[in-house]
Design a protein around this motif. Structure first.
Motif, PDB file in Angstrom:
ATOM      1  N   GLN A 104      59.623 -73.445  74.863  1.00  0.00           N
ATOM      2  CA  GLN A 104      60.169 -73.263  76.588  1.00  0.00           C
ATOM      3  C   GLN A 104      61.282 -72.600  77.098  1.00  0.00           C
ATOM      4  O   GLN A 104      61.164 -72.230  78.442  1.00  0.00           O
ATOM      5  CB  GLN A 104      61.032 -74.907  76.619  1.00  0.00           C
ATOM      6  N   PHE A 105      62.150 -72.107  76.253  1.00  0.00           N
ATOM      7  CA  PHE A 105      63.385 -71.183  77.280  1.00  0.00           C
ATOM      8  C   PHE A 105      62.218 -69.480  77.760  1.00  0.00           C
ATOM      9  O   PHE A 105      63.017 -69.490  79.118  1.00  0.00           O
ATOM     10  CB  PHE A 105      64.463 -70.676  75.942  1.00  0.00           C
ATOM     11  N   LEU A 106      61.658 -69.218  77.242  1.00  0.00           N
ATOM     12  CA  LEU A 106      61.388 -68.370  77.449  1.00  0.00           C
ATOM     13  C   LEU A 106      59.826 -68.308  78.016  1.00  0.00           C
ATOM     14  O   LEU A 106      59.579 -67.439  79.840  1.00  0.00           O
ATOM     15  CB  LEU A 106      59.879 -67.724  76.156  1.00  0.00           C
ATOM     16  N   VAL A 107      59.028 -69.339  78.316  1.00  0.00           N
ATOM     17  CA  VAL A 107      58.791 -69.745  79.445  1.00  0.00           C
ATOM     18  C   VAL A 107      59.497 -69.539  80.411  1.00  0.00           C
ATOM     19  O   VAL A 107      58.543 -69.354  81.845  1.00  0.00           O
ATOM     20  CB  VAL A 107      57.636 -71.541  79.076  1.00  0.00           C
ATOM     21  N   SER A 108      60.567 -70.708  80.908  1.00  0.00           N
ATOM     22  CA  SER A 108      61.100 -70.260  81.726  1.00  0.00           C
ATOM     23  C   SER A 108      61.686 -69.311  82.143  1.00  0.00           C
ATOM     24  O   SER A 108      62.127 -69.044  83.626  1.00  0.00           O
ATOM     25  CB  SER A 108      62.348 -71.431  81.183  1.00  0.00           C
ATOM     26  N   MET A 109      62.014 -68.679  81.327  1.00  0.00           N
ATOM     27  CA  MET A 109      62.569 -67.349  81.446  1.00  0.00           C
ATOM     28  C   MET A 109      61.282 -66.473  82.398  1.00  0.00           C
ATOM     29  O   MET A 109      61.882 -65.599  83.386  1.00  0.00           O
ATOM     30  CB  MET A 109      63.253 -66.580  80.481  1.00  0.00           C
TER      31      MET A 109
END
Length: 242
Positions: A104-109
């Protein structure tokens, strides 16, 4: 079945940061003054909050579902009769929650880069982001797994605690409103500065402000994550769910 679940999870992981951008970052950009912490665009600085808040919500979502299945002897029913230890079960639960939160963090980035073209970090900064993100995901996952296992029979208590922590995390730790005297009292700032997770958030923000990182706080957060992991194991062993 798994394709549908994956599609729903992917849709949720994309929709969530976009919603945070539209309903939190855009309104807050009109009154938050960042001139006191540096010459930086609010959307660049607030993008860190978007990524962390998205990660928090995903960790809550996964931890709630999987801990509930564990305690109902549904998802893990086939391994209750095996020689797999409680440490293995809790470890796999926290690992899956950590992995989903990190994705999720990578997608958000990735979404941040599309919504905020000014957001830019170097390769070294990106590696720091990854290190901090993994630590944050591990802490959040172990914390929420422990909370939901401890409160498995109290739905309304879980709901209240979840709402409280989401609101406190979102607006009380400086994610979108800087922890400055202009917005908070001196006494409140002194309290949140002692919270390790607040210092971890500041590490993210320091990267976009071109400041240094405090690795001591990172170590404390990891130790707390390990502590919450063993708390989950202890609670399940006491309940003898096998």
């Amino acid at each position: 079945m798994y394709r549908n679940n994956f599609a729903q999870l992917l849709f949720f992981s994309i929709l969530m940061p976009i919603s945070i951008y539209l309903f939190i970052m855009v309104p807050f950009s009109s009154f938050v003054d960042l001139s006191l912490i540096g010459n930086i665009n609010f959307f660049v600085w607030g993008s860190v909050g978007l990524m962390i808040l998205s990660t928090l919500i995903m960790s809550i979502f996964i931890a709630y579902i999987e801990s509930g299945r564990l305690l109902m002897k549904d998802y893990f029913a086939s391994i209750f009769v095996s020689r797999i230890t409680m440490v293995d079960i809790v470890g796999s639960l926290i690992l899956w929650t950590t992995l989903a939160s990190f994705l999720q963090f990578l997608v958000s980035m990735f979404i941040v880069k599309g919504l905020v073209p000014e957001f830019y970090i170097t390769l070294i900064d990106f590696l720091y982001f990854i290190l901090l993100a993994l630590s944050t995901c591990f802490f959040l996952s172990s914390f929420w797994v422990a909370v939901y296992i401890a409160l498995d029979k109290s739905y309304f208590t879980k709901l209240i605690i979840t709402i409280f922590f989401v609101l406190f995390f979102s607006f009380g730790l400086g994610l979108f409103v800087p922890a400055l005297e202009k917005y908070y009292t001196i006494e409140y700032i002194a309290i949140i500065n002692k919270i390790p997770l607040s210092s971890l958030i500041q590490n993210f923000q320091n990267i976009v402000l071109n400041k240094g990182i405090n690795f001591l706080n990172l170590t404390i957060v990891l130790l707390l994550a390990i502590f919450f992991s063993f708390v989950s194991v202890y609670i399940l062993e006491r309940r003898n769910i096998r």
